[in-house]
Design an enzyme around this catalytic site. Structure first.
Site, mmCIF file in Angstrom:
data_model
loop_
_atom_site.group_PDB
_atom_site.id
_atom_site.type_symbol
_atom_site.label_atom_id
_atom_site.label_comp_id
_atom_site.label_asym_id
_atom_site.label_seq_id
_atom_site.Cartn_x
_atom_site.Cartn_y
_atom_site.Cartn_z
ATOM 1 N N LYS A 180 0.802 -1.226 0.000
ATOM 2 C CA LYS A 180 0.000 0.000 0.000
ATOM 3 C C LYS A 180 0.844 1.291 0.000
ATOM 4 C CE LYS A 180 -4.280 -0.249 1.916
ATOM 5 N NZ LYS A 180 -5.376 -0.489 2.871
ATOM 6 N N ASP A 202 -10.101 4.255 1.602
ATOM 7 C CA ASP A 202 -10.424 3.696 2.926
ATOM 8 C C ASP A 202 -11.160 4.708 3.805
ATOM 9 O OD1 ASP A 202 -9.398 1.129 2.581
ATOM 10 O OD2 ASP A 202 -7.384 1.714 3.207
#
Ligand code: ATR
Length: 275
Positions: A68, A104
């Site tokens: 990520k 997110d």
């Protein structure tokens, strides 16, 4: 002839990811001719994989552990929120290269406002437990939403301090042993730690310290109803489970790759839970 759109999730390991079931459900529901697959990519292969995937029909990929952060350095375009979070979970392959985004935080907020429609950013202070990657995305979203005061506490205090420093905003770091006291006067409690997850220790947080007017949410979704959420619900608090964040963070990528804004429905929840 246009090619069949492909997308997937890159991670290492990647077998635990629920994203293939999630996107697979939407592909079937909307009768889209396309595929979404798990792609086990080692850190050493990351650059080569991202170079090759768009050339063989991939429109984009989701990104999970351990890539990520690393993907930001390989992208040609990084959204402001991904840059601030310091990680990306959604890559789209465009004419000008790799577009990296982080959904997110917005996934968390959508889940929260769906599960707790009466919660508003101006309702009062928020207390966040934990200072890992998930906390970083959630804090960014809550700061952007305009939450007036955010109390952040983590077992390892320096990690919370570093997070508060790097994000700015109205974030105040609280000692971990003072977390229960810190809930006083808050409108929102968010557990971003692994405590309460199956196989992990329970979160030590007496629910008697929660006011029934509070909204309590947990990012843990195995089990769906964590001991924290069960106790909070019994207290009369509004509770929001962790599955909604997972489902909502996936929607922007699906829309970019497959051209349709998908809906988070009870059927989707059941499909992902059954997987
Ligand atoms: P993620 O990126 O998914 O948020 P992470 O970076 O591993 O995952 O963060 C996990 C969080 O759970 C951290 O806040 C961690 O606290 P530390 O920073 O002190 O490690 C927290 N956590 C894990 N085990 C814990 C425990 N036994 N007690 C309290 N907090 C714990």
């Amino acid at each position: 002839m246009t090619s069949i759109p492909l997308a997937g999730v890159i991670g290492h390991p990647v077998g635990h990811s629920r994203s293939p079931q999630l996107h697979g459900h939407w592909l079937r529901e909307y009768a889209i001719t396309g595929h979404y697959v798990p792609l086990a990519v080692t850190p050493g292969d990351l650059g080569d994989a991202l170079h090759l995937l768009p050339r063989i029909g991939f429109r984009g990929v989701n990104v999970t552990v351990p890539h990520k952060e690393a993907v930001l350095g390989l992208a040609q375009e990084v959204t402001d929120r991904a840059a601030r979070i310091g990680a990306a979970n959604t890559l789209t392959f465009t004419e000008s290269g790799i577009h990296a985004d982080n959904t997110d935080g917005v996934g968390f907020l959508r889940s929260l406002t769906e599960g707790a429609p009466d919660w508003t950013a101006s309702a009062g202070p928020a207390l966040i437990l934990g200072a890992g990657g998930a906390a970083r995305a959630i804090l960014t979203a809550l700061i952007d939403a305009g939450v007036p005061e955010i109390r952040l506490t983590n077992r390892t205090r320096p990690r919370a301090e570093a997070l508060a420093r790097s994000l700015g905003g109205p974030v105040q770091v609280i000692d971990w042993p003072d977390r229960v006291e810190a809930a006083r006067g808050t409108a929102l409690l968010v557990n971003t730690t692994v405590l309460g997850m199956s196989g992990q220790a329970a979160l030590d947080f007496p629910v008697g310290a929660l006011d029934p007017s509070m909204t309590v949410t947990d990012i843990v979704y195995t089990p769906l109803e964590t001991p924290l959420l069960r106790g909070a619900a019994a207290r009369g608090c509004t509770t929001v489970d962790g599955l909604g964040m997972l489902l909502h963070q996936a929607a922007p990528g699906f829309e970019r790759w497959f051209g349709r804004a998908p809906k988070v429905t009870p059927a989707l929840r059941s499909a992902v839970l059954a997987s």
